[in-house]
Write a protein that holds these residues in place. Structure first.
Motif, short mmCIF file in Angstrom:
data_model
loop_
_atom_site.label_atom_id
_atom_site.label_comp_id
_atom_site.label_asym_id
_atom_site.label_seq_id
_atom_site.Cartn_x
_atom_site.Cartn_y
_atom_site.Cartn_z
N LEU A 1 -48.09 -7.15 32.54
CA LEU A 1 -47.39 -8.50 31.48
C LEU A 1 -47.32 -7.95 30.17
O LEU A 1 -46.50 -8.03 29.42
CB LEU A 1 -48.01 -9.91 31.66
N CYS B 1 -44.50 -9.32 28.12
CA CYS B 1 -44.37 -10.70 28.63
C CYS B 1 -45.54 -11.55 28.49
O CYS B 1 -45.70 -12.74 28.91
CB CYS B 1 -43.87 -10.55 30.25
N TRP B 2 -46.58 -10.84 27.79
CA TRP B 2 -47.95 -11.49 27.65
C TRP B 2 -47.77 -12.33 26.10
O TRP B 2 -47.41 -11.25 25.39
CB TRP B 2 -49.09 -10.57 27.85
#
Length: 737
Positions: free
Chosen positions: A240, A245-246
């Motif tokens: 991620l 996406c983190w």
């Protein structure tokens, strides 16, 4: 660290625990040596002292001898996961209390025909107590050591009971009940084993398949499962973060390490924190800590720290075979993967560990007396990735989603189907290559085999590496010292309330009775067959079943399935499996094997049952042995008119020493110098009867009782005293009476 580990492990090999004075002296010496360069000796003494103190606490917590066999009312709380069996329920009781009696902290109970019992419930029970004990054979499983390692101070059978309070904080049992209630294609028990480490619901056939294929570690939660889950969580967060996406405000590495370790601990808590799980959690924690600090992780230090951590928390863990297998498997992988000049290809990294573990664990399985799977390297090639990447993730996901209607059940249905397909494939493999039970190997040959295994685990290019193969195979085909001509090696096995004796001449083997079978417990498969194979017996020349009662002939079918038998003779042919092709006992039949004479006798007027037992007389170099089965007084009177009514050196007590046998005229005529009694400790029949034992004593006969002394081994024809299993000193065994 290494010295501390050696001190903690030394407990396993002590014949007796040191006295308080010696313990105090060791502790004082260790404290005096700590500031000096001799500190490794100090840590060795500290480890040994702590292990001995902990073991002594466990021994002191055993049931007092005065309470052995007594029935008392007791109150306590059910702990762990109760095991429902075909005949009742088994469970453990903690915080037990009884009026005017101090009880052990932990008691293992069985309740025949009892109601369902849940973890966390409090019960008031009428219990008949027994001190920790078990069958004791020269090559068998040591149940007494296992009970001590579990810190179980007493066992018992429940006669009656009342539930006082319902279950509290029994979330593991609740999860198990939910898992067993779903439709998982008949593999609900297998999923419970994967998720909770509870293998009690697996059928005996499933355990046999897993053992034959060397895949038991896949259905009992091991370090592989813990490491896999932690790795998946770490990889998920790292992925991620890599693709944006983190959350940027959260540093991904501390979160990845923290959540991975939390997942490992959570799974370990769900699994009950057994020894392999403890080892895996410590090692996973160290790897993640070193990764977080950007430090290079050494090869052996984490393994050593994990071993010390496990043993400091529970020094008795070294009494369990799983402890040695768990750490040995990791040590083999560390040795095999560490110190290589170049990386392995994907194919090599997938296939080589299976063969290397098979080689590395061979000496360990050999010394522990465990079966060795010949198909394990092949079975694990497809079983490990199938369980790790398909079944386990589906099982954990389905368990987590059980609260969502239909979703969790659907995922578990898929997991059960995947597990069922695996079992189908493993069963086919097990049918072709069952587990091998090797014969007993002398210590010297085993050490050479161990050195050979270590050589084979080293990288290519190491001088004399290929010499490891003949060194390893030396344990497979060790030279054996044959039984001297004209003599018989006799082994009375400890099979509880039953009977089984192995008689070996130089080139022939006879089995007299095959042990009992009751319900799912078949001692022919658990004790008799493994003992024959440990003695190097490849086939039986004769299996002689005195009569058809289950305590004498119950294990015959298991023995016949495991070994070829040239001839089966029985005092009764009815009541025995048809495939045995049993021949009737012919009174007066004689034969000779390797200078040893054998003769059969049966009371012609007996109709059935105990009086119809087939009696065998064996004579070697003038020393006689008489095996009588379960004949009663009437049959004994008839035997006094036969050619077998002569002075006998060794007598197998008729009918386990019951009051209906061993009549005074019979004993006076035979005048046995020694008597063998095979019976179960605390049996319901009261065998042997005190009056019968007193008759033996009055004649000056030496009594060898399997319930007190375990298995007995003697050499007929040598006129030497026998060897009893309990004479092998171990600190957890009660001394000989």
């Amino acid at each position: 660290m290494f010295a501390l580990a050696l001190g903690l492990l030394a407990l396993r090999f002590l014949p007796a625990l040191p006295s308080f004075g010696w313990l105090l002296a060791m502790l004082l010496l260790a404290l005096m040596l700590l500031p000096f360069r001799t500190s490794p000796l100090a840590f060795f003494l500290l480890g040994l002292s702590w292990a001995c103190i902990s073991a002594q606490w466990a021994l002191d917590d055993r049931l007092r001898p005065a309470l052995d066999g007594q029935t008392r009312w007791v109150e306590g709380r059910v702990v762990g996961l109760p095991q429902q069996t075909a005949t009742g329920v088994r469970f453990e009781l903690a915080d037990s209390r009884s009026r005017n009696a101090r009880l052990p902290k932990r008691i293992r109970l069985s309740w025949h025909g009892g109601p369902p019992v849940r973890s966390g419930e409090r019960w008031r029970l009428a219990v008949t107590f027994k001190r920790p004990s078990g069958l004791l054979n020269f090559h068998g499983f040591d149940h007494e050591a296992w009970l001590l390692a579990q810190r179980i101070g007493a066992t018992g059978s429940v006669k009656d009971g009342d539930r006082l309070t319902p279950a509290r904080n029994a979330w593991r049992d609740t999860v198990r009940q939910r898992l067993l209630a779903v439709d998982a294609r008949g593999r609900e028990a297998g999923l419970a084993a994967l998720v909770l480490g509870d293998g009690s619901g697996l059928a005996a056939e499933d355990w046999r398949v897993l053992q034959d294929t060397g895949t038991v570690h896949l259905l009992v939660i091991s370090g592989q499962h813990i490491g896999l889950l932690a790795g998946l969580i770490y990889a998920l967060i790292a992925g991620l973060a890599r693709y944006g996406c983190w959350p940027r405000t959260w540093p991904w590495l501390p979160w990845a390490c923290g959540l991975a370790f939390a997942a490992a601990l959570g799974y370990g808590l769900l699994a009950g924190f057994g020894v392999p799980v403890q080892r895996a959690c410590v090692m996973v924690g160290l790897v993640l800590l070193w990764r977080l600090r950007f430090r290079h992780l050494g090869i052996w230090w984490p393994l050593l720290l994990a071993m010390n951590g496990v043993l400091v928390l529970e020094p008795l863990a070294s009494l369990q075979p799983g402890f040695w297998l768990s750490f040995a498997a990791v040590a083999v992988l560390v040795l095999s993967f560490g110190g290589r000049l170049g990386p392995w290809s994907v194919w090599q990294a997938w296939t080589r560990p299976q063969w290397l573990i098979a080689i590395g664990l061979f000496p360990v399985l050999l010394v522990l007396g465990l079966p060795i799977s010949l198909s394990a390297p092949v079975a694990n090639l497809f079983a490990v990735p199938w369980i790790s990447l398909v079944v386990l993730p589906l099982a954990l996901l389905g368990t987590a989603l059980l609260a969502v209607p239909f979703v969790g059940e659907g995922v578990l249905w898929l997991a059960g189907g995947a597990l069922d397909g695996l079992f189908s494939g493993l069963a086919l493999l097990a049918g072709q290559l069952p587990a091998w039970i090797p014969a007993e190997v002398p210590l010297g040959y085993w050490l050479v085999s161990l050195a050979g295994a270590v050589l084979l685990l080293l990288p290519k290019g190491v001088p004399f590496r290929l010499l490891g193969w003949p060194m390893l195979l030396l344990a497979v085909f060790p030279p054996r010292e044959p039984v001297p001509y004209g003599r018989v090696e006799v082994v009375q096995l400890d099979v509880g309330q039953g009977q089984a004796l192995i008689l070996r001449t130089r080139h022939h083997t006879l089995l007299y009775d095959a042990g009992p079978r009751s319900g799912e417990t078949d001692l022919g498969a658990r004790v008799v067959l493994p003992s024959l194979k440990k003695l190097g017996v490849g086939s039986l020349d004769m299996m002689l079943l005195s009569h058809a009662d289950a305590d004498h002939a119950g294990g015959a079918a298991a023995v016949a399935r495991g070994l070829p038998i040239k001839r089966v003779v029985g005092g009764e042919t009815r009541g025995l499996p048809a495939f045995l092709d049993t021949q009737a006992c012919i009174s007066g039949e004689r034969w000779e094997w390797d200078g040893v004479s054998f003769e059969l006798w049966q009371w012609p007027e007996a109709i059935s049952g105990n009086p119809k037992s087939c009696v065998l007389q064996v004579q070697a170099n003038g020393e006689r042995l008489l095996l009588t089965g379960d004949i009663d007084r009437a049959a004994e009177q008839a035997l006094l008119s036969s050619s077998l009514a002569v002075t006998t050196d060794w007598l197998q007590a008729p009918h386990h020493g019951s009051r209906s046998s061993s009549s005074r005229p019979f004993l006076q005529r035979l005048a046995p110098q020694s008597v063998l009694i095979s019976r179960g400790r605390g049996n319901a029949f009261g065998h042997p009867h005190p009056q019968v034992v007193e008759r033996y004593r009055a004649l000056g006969s030496q009594v060898y009782d399997s319930a007190e002394q375990g298995a007995v081994r003697l050499q007929l024809g040598a006129f030497l005293p026998p060897v009893v299993a309990r004479s092998q000193r171990r600190f957890w065994r009660e001394p000989l009476p």
